[in-house]
Each structure stands twice: as C-alpha cells, then as structure tokens.
Enzyme design. Structure first.
Site, mmCIF file in Angstrom:
data_model
loop_
_atom_site.group_PDB
_atom_site.id
_atom_site.type_symbol
_atom_site.label_atom_id
_atom_site.label_comp_id
_atom_site.label_asym_id
_atom_site.label_seq_id
_atom_site.Cartn_x
_atom_site.Cartn_y
_atom_site.Cartn_z
ATOM 1 N N ARG A 1 -2.679 -0.322 1.236
ATOM 2 C CA ARG A 1 -3.699 0.687 1.486
ATOM 3 C C ARG A 1 -5.109 0.196 1.172
ATOM 4 N NH1 ARG A 1 0.837 3.079 -0.137
ATOM 5 N NH2 ARG A 1 1.488 4.900 1.070
ATOM 6 N N HIS B 1 -1.682 -0.554 6.143
ATOM 7 C CA HIS B 1 -1.125 -1.691 6.892
ATOM 8 C C HIS B 1 -1.954 -2.080 8.107
ATOM 9 C CE1 HIS B 1 2.113 -1.880 4.186
ATOM 10 N NE2 HIS B 1 2.968 -1.070 4.771
ATOM 11 N N HIS C 1 7.727 -6.695 6.419
ATOM 12 C CA HIS C 1 8.155 -5.376 5.944
ATOM 13 C C HIS C 1 9.648 -5.156 6.196
ATOM 14 C CE1 HIS C 1 7.779 -1.061 5.110
ATOM 15 N NE2 HIS C 1 6.532 -1.282 4.731
ATOM 16 N N TYR D 1 13.474 -4.030 5.616
ATOM 17 C CA TYR D 1 14.274 -3.058 4.876
ATOM 18 C C TYR D 1 15.653 -3.680 4.657
ATOM 19 C CZ TYR D 1 11.162 0.987 5.761
ATOM 20 O OH TYR D 1 10.116 1.870 5.794
ATOM 21 N N ASP E 1 7.849 3.130 -5.090
ATOM 22 C CA ASP E 1 6.922 2.610 -4.081
ATOM 23 C C ASP E 1 5.759 2.019 -4.862
ATOM 24 O OD1 ASP E 1 5.681 1.909 -1.805
ATOM 25 O OD2 ASP E 1 5.520 3.911 -0.954
ATOM 26 N N GLN F 1 5.495 -5.529 -3.609
ATOM 27 C CA GLN F 1 5.619 -4.092 -3.378
ATOM 28 C C GLN F 1 7.084 -3.787 -3.079
ATOM 29 O OE1 GLN F 1 2.798 -1.984 -3.292
ATOM 30 N NE2 GLN F 1 3.948 -0.086 -2.933
ATOM 31 N N GLU G 1 8.096 -6.478 -0.244
ATOM 32 C CA GLU G 1 6.918 -7.009 0.448
ATOM 33 C C GLU G 1 6.109 -7.879 -0.520
ATOM 34 O OE1 GLU G 1 4.745 -3.567 2.151
ATOM 35 O OE2 GLU G 1 6.516 -2.444 1.466
#
Length: 412
Positions: free
Chosen positions: A114, A140, A211, A213, A285, A328, A368
């Site tokens: 951010r 992003h 990114h 998952y 997060d 992250q 990340e």
C-alpha cells in the site's frame, strides 16, 4: 495481499453500495475500470509450463499478469502423485474477469503493498496515483498494476521463462519508463526461483513481488484450510505496525509484544490466528522484518532463509529464501466459500469428487517477499527509489521438499 480481501470482502464493490449514503466515501469510483478482458493480445491467456529435468516440480504461467497458475510437486511423503500447491482459477480468463480479484499468483508492481493516500513525493515533486482500495490508498500499483499487464516472453527453455514489461512514464501515475524482466526458473532441487531486473530512464520508485497463494495440503481429502501448516520465520522477531486500514505507520514493533506474530520457533498457522488484529475475526495480513534492506546478493549465492512451512497431511514442506527485507504473509481472510455471489471454485487439480468445491476462509498462505510497505512515505524505511543508470535486482525462491511427519516430529 489481495485487494478484495482487504475490501471486506470486495472493497470496490462495497464502495459502490455505500458511497451514495456516506458522503466521506463519495469520492470512490463507481467500480473498477474496464479491464478489456476480451480484448487482450493473442496468447495472453495461453499456458506456459516449465519443469525440472526429473519432472518433480512443474510451474505454469500466463503472460497476463505474469501469473503463476499451477505449481505441481511430486515428492510429498504422505501422498501419491503430484500435488498442486498453488491456488488459482481453472479458466485463465478469470484472472482478468473475476469480480473477486485476489491477485492469484500475479506479478506485482510498480510498488507492492500500500501507498498511503495514493501519493508520494520524489525530488520535490508530488505524484498522485489511483486510490484503488476504497479510496484510501494505492494497492499493488493501482488499477492497472503489473497484475493487469500482458508481459512479453523474451527468453524460454524447458526449465525457465523470462517475462518483460515496459511500464511507460506516467503508467498509473509513476514517473519514468521502467523496463522490468522477471525470470522464473525451476531447479533440479525443486526450487522455483525468481529473479527481478529493472532499469529506468528517470528516477522512480520500485518494489516488486510475486503474489502466490500456497496450500501445501492441496485440499487433499477436502481439507478446507491451511491452519495445520507449521510455520517458522527464523529471523522474524520484528514487524511493521499498521493502522486500521492496514497502512504502515512507520513504526517497527517487536513480536515479544505481539506474541501471536511470533513464529521465530515453529508453530501451527492456526494456533494464534484468532488473536490477529487485521479483521474482527482475526487472521494475518502482516509484514515481518527479516533483513536490513540489503541489495541483491547476486546469482549463485545462497539466499537467507526467510520462512519454512510444512504440512503433515501430505508430507510437503516449503522453504522461502529472499534478499528482500520484509515478508508479507496473508491467511486468506476473505476467501469465502459459502456466499454464492463471491465464492471462488477450486481448480480441478485441487478438487476431489464430482460436486463443486470452493476455496474457503483461511484456505491459503500467501508469502510475498518485498520492501517495507509504504516505504515511499517513510524516510526511516529502506529506500525504494531507483535512479536513472542504476539496476534494480531482486531474488526470491520457493523450494518444495518432502518429509514424513515421523522424521520431522510434531510442532505445537
């Protein structure tokens, strides 16, 4: 860190619904722009697969977003055959079309995470960016970040592919024309290696990441979450503090004062997850500080271990190594498998049986490697400025391994 997950659950959609009733959110745009999903260049959604010589690790990508769609590992001690450990869409066009844009497997830039208020100052000039997260910040890289760009393939072999994107001066408000190359390689020791390389014709800001998952159990036996994963962040004794909108405050906290964030010794991902503060229901997060903002260590140098994850359900583990200063980690807080309007169907490679199955809350571990979030607005954070004539270089890798629970021993 997916946009929709922070938007509780799809913040741009929520913005549409409430902006007429709440004046302070009247500045929110009426939904996202048209991403022209049916007008992308030829081959944007075609799969590109690379693998190591033994075929024990195989990765598939799209040019759209430089996106990882599948990561299949054959080496789990508790399963037979390959396990797809990466979440994603079955239909590759959904990476563009889906209302629930989760950044599944995407390349992220120009600046990951951010940027507060969608603004920053560089050399006395103020730059204004699209505030694509409910009008609060730029997430992003904006609406048309790298996750929405179609990369060119500039090199390819059986085990490697290099994507390139030329981000023009002014793209999403950022200065300078930035030429980015991302090389993905699959090694013979089951390591997915990423090398980022970028140059600019004008001073700018850059912080790139991927990114993915992860679910190391691959939803085997219809396992819904990753809460049984054992996690260790060996050097993660500090974290970056954030405000109620998850924007960095500039302060660095100690996990000794927030023990739910302490993974310096192994523990299951779910043990303290309800104590998380990023949603009213808990969850993670957060950005852990794992290094000192050192430059890339160069090819051939063993990268420091940033994180290790393991699940006894499949006997699959993962080691994340990086030269980046922070990590992250997100726990799939807004994956919703029960709401027919927002639920996301699992890929066939992660579905079992004939009935439709969906990704569930806390059904993923997103890792990340990146620079500190909102570093453009905090002088005490490592700089993300890239000068003309300099080279941006970053290396991160994800190594899969197999280990039986008996050999490993259980972790509380």
């Amino acid at each position: 860190m997916a946009q929709s997950r922070k938007l509780r659950p799809a913040r741009w959609l929520r913005c549409i619904l409430i902006s007429s009733a709440v004046l302070r959110r009247a500045h929110c745009r009426e939904g996202p722009p048209d991403f022209r999903c049916d007008q992308q260049p030829e081959g944007a959604y075609d799969p590109i697969t690379i693998r190591n010589a033994a075929g024990t690790l195989e990765a598939t990508f799209l040019r759209y977003g430089g996106t990882l769609t599948h990561l299949l590992f054959s080496g789990g001690t508790e399963v037979q055959g390959p396990v797809d450990v990466a979440l994603g869409w079955e239909d590759p066009r959904q990476y563009c079309r889906a209302l629930q844009h989760q950044y599944f497997g995407a390349s992220v830039g120009r600046v990951a995470n951010r940027i507060a208020n969608g603004t920053f100052v560089l050399e006395g000039a103020t730059y204004t960016l699209p505030r694509n997260e409910n009008g609060y910040d730029t997430l992003h890289g904006g609406w048309f970040g790298f996750d929405r760009q179609v990369f060119d393939v500039v090199a390819r072999s059986a085990s490697s592919v290099t994507f390139q994107h030329v981000s023009r001066d002014g793209e999403e408000g950022f200065p300078g024309t930035l030429t980015v190359q991302i090389t993905h390689s699959i090694s013979d020791d089951n390591e997915w290696q990423l090398h980022y390389h970028a140059t600019t014709d004008r001073d700018t800001v850059v912080s790139l990441t991927s990114h993915p998952y992860f679910n190391l159990n691959g939803n085997i036996n219809n396992t819904l979450t990753v809460l049984e994963h054992e996690i260790r962040i060996p050097t993660g004794d500090r974290f970056i503090e954030v405000d109620s909108h998850l924007i960095a405050t500039g302060a660095i906290g100690s996990v000794s004062d927030a023990t739910h964030l302490d993974f310096t010794t192994p523990k299951t991902f779910g043990r303290d997850i309800d104590r998380g503060t990023v949603t009213p229901q808990g969850g993670y997060d957060n950005a852990w500080v794992i290094g000192a903002g050192r430059p890339s260590l160069g090819q051939g140098v063993v990268l420091p271990l940033a994180l290790e994850a393991y699940t006894p359900l499949t006997g699959i583990g993962m080691r994340v190594r990086t030269d980046q200063p922070s990590l992250q980690i997100y726990s799939g807080n807004f994956l919703n498998g029960t709401d027919p309007k927002t639920r996301m169907p699992r890929k066939r490679s992660q579905s079992f049986g004939s009935e439709a199955q969906y990704y569930q809350w806390h059904g993923a571990l997103v890792v990340e490697a990146q620079q500190y979030p909102d570093a453009v607005n905090h002088a005490n954070f490592p700089s993300v400025v890239l000068r003309r004539g300099e080279v941006y270089s970053q290396r991160t890798s994800y190594q899969l391994f197999g280990q039986s629970p008996r050999d490993r021993g259980s972790k509380a």
